[in-house]
Design a protein around this motif. Structure first.
Motif, PDB file in Angstrom:
ATOM      1  N   HIS A 150      -9.114  56.556  -5.883  1.00  0.00           N
ATOM      2  CA  HIS A 150     -10.506  56.171  -6.079  1.00  0.00           C
ATOM      3  C   HIS A 150     -11.393  56.660  -4.937  1.00  0.00           C
ATOM      4  O   HIS A 150     -10.953  56.810  -3.796  1.00  0.00           O
ATOM      5  CB  HIS A 150     -10.630  54.649  -6.207  1.00  0.00           C
ATOM      6  CG  HIS A 150      -9.835  54.082  -7.342  1.00  0.00           C
ATOM      7  ND1 HIS A 150      -9.933  54.548  -8.626  1.00  0.00           N
ATOM      8  CD2 HIS A 150      -8.923  53.074  -7.375  1.00  0.00           C
ATOM      9  CE1 HIS A 150      -9.126  53.846  -9.411  1.00  0.00           C
ATOM     10  NE2 HIS A 150      -8.488  52.964  -8.673  1.00  0.00           N
ATOM     11  N   HIS A 173     -19.289  49.560 -16.747  1.00  0.00           N
ATOM     12  CA  HIS A 173     -18.122  50.360 -16.355  1.00  0.00           C
ATOM     13  C   HIS A 173     -18.308  50.749 -14.896  1.00  0.00           C
ATOM     14  O   HIS A 173     -19.183  51.550 -14.571  1.00  0.00           O
ATOM     15  CB  HIS A 173     -18.033  51.611 -17.248  1.00  0.00           C
ATOM     16  CG  HIS A 173     -16.819  52.445 -16.998  1.00  0.00           C
ATOM     17  ND1 HIS A 173     -15.600  52.176 -17.581  1.00  0.00           N
ATOM     18  CD2 HIS A 173     -16.620  53.543 -16.219  1.00  0.00           C
ATOM     19  CE1 HIS A 173     -14.712  53.075 -17.188  1.00  0.00           C
ATOM     20  NE2 HIS A 173     -15.314  53.912 -16.357  1.00  0.00           N
ATOM     21  N   VAL A 175     -17.628  52.724 -11.942  1.00  0.00           N
ATOM     22  CA  VAL A 175     -17.037  54.032 -11.655  1.00  0.00           C
ATOM     23  C   VAL A 175     -16.382  53.991 -10.280  1.00  0.00           C
ATOM     24  O   VAL A 175     -17.019  53.665  -9.287  1.00  0.00           O
ATOM     25  CB  VAL A 175     -18.100  55.148 -11.717  1.00  0.00           C
ATOM     26  CG1 VAL A 175     -17.486  56.487 -11.330  1.00  0.00           C
ATOM     27  CG2 VAL A 175     -18.704  55.221 -13.109  1.00  0.00           C
ATOM     28  N   GLU A 178     -15.589  59.775  -8.699  1.00  0.00           N
ATOM     29  CA  GLU A 178     -16.628  60.696  -9.159  1.00  0.00           C
ATOM     30  C   GLU A 178     -16.045  61.818 -10.010  1.00  0.00           C
ATOM     31  O   GLU A 178     -16.687  62.308 -10.934  1.00  0.00           O
ATOM     32  CB  GLU A 178     -17.369  61.279  -7.951  1.00  0.00           C
ATOM     33  CG  GLU A 178     -18.131  60.227  -7.145  1.00  0.00           C
ATOM     34  CD  GLU A 178     -18.805  60.826  -5.927  1.00  0.00           C
ATOM     35  OE1 GLU A 178     -18.680  62.055  -5.732  1.00  0.00           O
ATOM     36  OE2 GLU A 178     -19.458  60.071  -5.182  1.00  0.00           O
ATOM     37  N   HIS A 180     -13.353  61.561 -11.923  1.00  0.00           N
ATOM     38  CA  HIS A 180     -12.845  61.017 -13.189  1.00  0.00           C
ATOM     39  C   HIS A 180     -13.597  59.727 -13.520  1.00  0.00           C
ATOM     40  O   HIS A 180     -13.045  58.624 -13.422  1.00  0.00           O
ATOM     41  CB  HIS A 180     -11.345  60.747 -13.095  1.00  0.00           C
ATOM     42  CG  HIS A 180     -10.552  61.939 -12.660  1.00  0.00           C
ATOM     43  ND1 HIS A 180     -10.287  63.006 -13.505  1.00  0.00           N
ATOM     44  CD2 HIS A 180      -9.987  62.243 -11.464  1.00  0.00           C
ATOM     45  CE1 HIS A 180      -9.571  63.913 -12.855  1.00  0.00           C
ATOM     46  NE2 HIS A 180      -9.383  63.488 -11.613  1.00  0.00           N
ATOM     47  N   PRO A 181     -14.868  59.845 -13.889  1.00  0.00           N
ATOM     48  CA  PRO A 181     -15.682  58.638 -14.126  1.00  0.00           C
ATOM     49  C   PRO A 181     -15.153  57.749 -15.238  1.00  0.00           C
ATOM     50  O   PRO A 181     -15.424  56.550 -15.267  1.00  0.00           O
ATOM     51  CB  PRO A 181     -17.059  59.220 -14.473  1.00  0.00           C
ATOM     52  CG  PRO A 181     -16.800  60.621 -14.893  1.00  0.00           C
ATOM     53  CD  PRO A 181     -15.625  61.085 -14.113  1.00  0.00           C
ATOM     54  N   GLN A 182     -14.385  58.335 -16.153  1.00  0.00           N
ATOM     55  CA  GLN A 182     -13.877  57.545 -17.266  1.00  0.00           C
ATOM     56  C   GLN A 182     -12.745  56.607 -16.836  1.00  0.00           C
ATOM     57  O   GLN A 182     -12.337  55.714 -17.587  1.00  0.00           O
ATOM     58  CB  GLN A 182     -13.384  58.477 -18.394  1.00  0.00           C
ATOM     59  CG  GLN A 182     -12.105  59.243 -18.090  1.00  0.00           C
ATOM     60  CD  GLN A 182     -12.328  60.457 -17.187  1.00  0.00           C
ATOM     61  OE1 GLN A 182     -13.463  60.732 -16.800  1.00  0.00           O
ATOM     62  NE2 GLN A 182     -11.263  61.171 -16.885  1.00  0.00           N
ATOM     63  N   GLN A 183     -12.230  56.782 -15.618  1.00  0.00           N
ATOM     64  CA  GLN A 183     -11.101  55.984 -15.158  1.00  0.00           C
ATOM     65  C   GLN A 183     -11.544  54.787 -14.314  1.00  0.00           C
ATOM     66  O   GLN A 183     -10.766  54.277 -13.518  1.00  0.00           O
ATOM     67  CB  GLN A 183     -10.146  56.863 -14.348  1.00  0.00           C
ATOM     68  CG  GLN A 183      -9.502  57.978 -15.150  1.00  0.00           C
ATOM     69  CD  GLN A 183      -8.559  58.823 -14.313  1.00  0.00           C
ATOM     70  OE1 GLN A 183      -8.314  58.521 -13.150  1.00  0.00           O
ATOM     71  NE2 GLN A 183      -8.022  59.876 -14.903  1.00  0.00           N
ATOM     72  N   GLY A 184     -12.749  54.350 -14.501  1.00  0.00           N
ATOM     73  CA  GLY A 184     -13.254  53.230 -13.718  1.00  0.00           C
ATOM     74  C   GLY A 184     -12.727  51.896 -14.210  1.00  0.00           C
ATOM     75  O   GLY A 184     -11.751  51.806 -14.962  1.00  0.00           O
ATOM     76  N   PRO A 186     -13.531  48.655 -16.405  1.00  0.00           N
ATOM     77  CA  PRO A 186     -14.433  48.108 -17.427  1.00  0.00           C
ATOM     78  C   PRO A 186     -14.559  46.596 -17.283  1.00  0.00           C
ATOM     79  O   PRO A 186     -13.629  45.909 -16.849  1.00  0.00           O
ATOM     80  CB  PRO A 186     -13.728  48.480 -18.731  1.00  0.00           C
ATOM     81  CG  PRO A 186     -12.273  48.508 -18.378  1.00  0.00           C
ATOM     82  CD  PRO A 186     -12.192  48.962 -16.948  1.00  0.00           C
TER      83      PRO A 186
END
Length: 715
Positions: A150, A173, A175, A178, A180-184, A186
């Motif tokens: 991260h 979400h 983050v 930066e 891999h923003p989808q891996q934050g 939720p």
């Protein structure tokens, strides 16, 4: 109206960060909502070692609609022959409005075109989805960390996120990377209860149910309620052991942020350890173990062989917890007992040999060298204060032994006890009480709000110790800048001034400073100037913060660093404080307002002359033979009376004498301004009249620089 819950769950957070984060959210979140035009009725920030949370109630369902008016180019540029120019069309296009809707407004600077936009308010859910992550990522603190892959920095890894608007999950979400923003992380509605007492997940059904749901899971999220519970339990448990707990505010605040469901547990240790100094036992319990010490009810100064710890585990296991903590504290006290006995096997003075092997600061010699410098500075102070030989002998002995405990085994293990152990060992060695007190007190104050030394030996040695550090470190260029103050030089300077003020020591600090600087070889040429300016700045700050004096009053007395007023204040800090307090009292009584208009006018006109601010004797500069007008002759008499009163006031340190003389002279001064043209065409007459005003100004400056004072109604 709706409620919103945001909870950030993490591994156990440092107690200092929890307190800081609560304060940051209490300030930033309302400001953020106000900027977003989201009014709210109430907000409560919750915190435990594993979470930060906020519940905001009374939010609208959406932002209010608003009209935005944007100023464009002048009409002469936007229109030609009543047709929009390229500039006018470009402005409309940039603001995304119909060119025909542009409005012409007349302002103080001419006529301009305006674009008027009607902006519909966004749904509160949309706004909070955007704002909430910034509340988390905007938190600041020391030793922030990254975890895994991260990029997000936080004191400990974040493990869960709850975000509810009423009973609905907001699609927040967080983050954490930066790349891999989808891996934050939720948001959901699943929180966590107490690790031991309720290891199951906690489902939050509604934002308003947050506190109730966590309490049911053995987590008290309200810091104030948790602290109140700890205090109540500690007091009751101490009373059950025929004792009284000492609940230190700093320890209580720290422990509050170390537990989620507090349980007070009574532990004990062997009575034989009570023979140790109380400071040693308390250091082991409070500083190292976060325990609350217990004093005897019948003998309040004596400790009982008990302590109280705050457990975060199962209350049913209190006996096991107490036994484990008792083993730990007994081991630490046994070590302390061994060190204490070993340290007393040789006289304190014998340790001076070992001080030669301890470096004070690189390029400033050893601690033994520092002790010798402290002794020399103490002798200079004694001469300035004209101390009796008996006092000087006690001070010299205190200075010799003041650092001797730094090489003791006890202080090596417990650095917090420096000075305390030296004092104890000196007492056992039969040193005079003045020396015993001075060794401990020369370190005072240890921090903000701590007591100042009450003994003369502690005061003088403490000043000498800090002056040596200030001069030596300034010599090396280690001058505090911004928030950086690695060697705590601001605190050292503050302590010197506070000691002088409290003890009313008439020490000529500027002269002593010069002497200390001169004693250092190869001192940088600006050391004395920089140190003087530094001490004057600290004086200004302390007068305002510690004594509540108005900023303009302080400036009137001390002036700017490097000015003659600053030099005078540095020469006698005690007199400078008395002067500032007197000037403040004049303001509060209303008498300053009576003097101000006349003396301020005197100061402003005198500034146009050439008279040095140090000249106060009218006979030295005034030429009586060229005084023609009765008003200036009367002013000449008033000048002499004021100068005489100023001399008496300075000698007797009674500023009231000068105030009385100035009040008596005020009508004469006012009459002079009415009857006489100060800036006479004849340069001799003009200079003579300016010198009259200069003499008045210079003598009035014993009270302060009246041109620096700001009265009500002035800008």
């Amino acid at each position: 109206m709706v409620a919103f819950l945001l909870e950030v769950g993490a591994e156990e957070l440092p107690a200092s960060f929890v307190d800081s984060a609560v304060a940051q959210w209490q300030q930033r979140i309302p400001a953020s909502l106000q900027e977003a035009e989201l009014a709210h009725e109430s907000m409560q920030v919750f915190a435990t070692p594993r979470r930060l949370a906020v519940v905001i109630e009374g939010l609208p369902t959406q932002q209010p609609d608003r009209i935005l008016e944007i100023k464009g180019p002048p009409v002469s540029v936007a229109y030609q022959e009543e047709q929009l120019t390229a500039a006018g069309l470009g402005f409309a296009q940039k603001q995304k409005v119909d060119p025909a809707s542009l409005q012409i407004r007349h302002t103080d600077k001419g006529s301009f075109v305006f674009a008027v936009q009607e902006i519909s308010g966004q749904a509160t859910a949309t706004v909070l989805t955007r704002l909430a992550p910034t509340w988390i990522t905007g938190l600041t603190g020391e030793r922030l960390m990254r975890w895994g892959s991260h990029d997000l920095k936080f004191p400990r890894p974040i493990r869960w996120l709850v975000a509810l608007l009423e009973d609905q999950i907001l699609p927040i979400h967080l983050v954490t990377s930066e790349q891999h923003p989808q891996q934050g992380i939720p948001a959901g509605r699943i929180s966590q209860g107490h690790r031991v007492l309720h290891p199951q997940p906690v489902v939050i059904g509604h934002a308003r149910d947050y506190s109730q749901a966590l309490v049911a899971a053995y987590v008290q999220p309200d810091c104030q309620q948790r602290q109140a519970s700890i205090q109540k339990q500690v007091e009751a448990l101490a009373q059950s052991a025929q004792g009284r707990a000492e609940i230190l505010p700093e320890l209580l605040a720290e422990v509050t942020q170390l537990v989620e469901w507090p349980t007070a547990v009574l532990g004990s240790f062997d009575r034989e350890f009570l023979s140790l100094p109380v400071a040693v036992i308390k250091t082991v319990m409070v500083t190292h173990q976060r325990y609350f010490p217990v004093y005897d009810q019948a003998q309040p100064e004596h400790l009982r062989p008990h302590f109280i710890t705050i457990a975060n585990g199962d209350p049913a296991k209190a006996a096991i917890i107490a036994a484990g903590n008792s083993r730990v504290v007994r081991a630490r006290l046994a070590d302390a007992q061994f060190f204490y006995r070993e340290d007393q096997k040789q006289p304190l003075e014998k340790n001076l040999e070992s001080l030669a092997k301890v470096t004070f600061v690189e390029n400033l010699g050893s601690m033994r060298d520092k002790v010798e410098r402290i002794q020399e500075i103490c002798r200079w102070i004694g001469k300035y204060l004209e101390l009796p030989s008996t006092d000087q002998q006690s001070i010299d002995r205190t200075a010799l032994l003041c650092k001797a405990d730094l090489v003791c085994q006890m202080v090596f293990e417990f650095p917090e006890l420096q000075g305390v152990m030296g004092s104890d060992y000196a007492r056992h060695a039969g040193e005079p009480s003045a020396v015993v007190e001075g060794i401990a007190q020369h370190y005072w104050p240890l921090g903000a709000g701590d007591p100042l030394p009450t003994s003369l030996t502690g005061q003088v040695v403490g000043i000498a110790d800090r002056l040596d550090s200030l001069v030596g470190l300034f010599k090396l260029g280690k001058i505090p800048s911004g928030s950086s103050d690695r060697f705590a030089l601001r605190r050292a300077a503050n302590s010197i001034l506070l000691i002088l003020w409290q003890a009313q020591l008439p020490l000529p600090l500027a002269a002593l400073l010069q002497q200390v600087v001169d004693s250092y070889a190869a001192t940088q040429p600006d050391t004395l100037r920089l140190l003087g300016e530094f001490l004057v700045q600290r004086m200004q700050t302390l007068m305002q913060e510690e004594h509540g004096l108005d900023a303009d009053v302080v400036k009137a007395v001390i002036g700017e660093p490097g000015s003659d007023l600053a030099e005078r204040a540095l020469h006698q800090p005690v007199a400078a404080l008395q002067q500032a307090k007197f000037l403040q009292q004049l303001r509060q009584s209303g008498r300053l307002q009576q003097l101000y208009p006349t003396l301020n006018r005197v100061s402003r006109l005198a500034a146009q002359g050439q008279l040095d601010a140090q000249v106060r004797d009218p006979a030295a500069v005034i030429k009586p033979q060229i005084l023609k007008d009765p008003a200036e002759k009367a002013l000449w008499q008033a000048c002499q009376a004021v100068a005489q009163a100023a001399a008496q006031a300075e000698q007797q340190q009674d500023f009231q004498l000068l105030v009385t003389a100035l009040q008596k002279a005020t009508p004469t001064i006012d009459q002079f301004f009415e009857a006489v043209l100060v800036m006479d065409p004849d340069p001799n007459i003009k200079d003579n009249r300016l010198n009259l005003l200069g003499i008045l100004r210079n003598n009035a400056r014993l009270l302060g620089d009246f041109s620096a004072i700001v009265m009500a109604g002035e800008s």
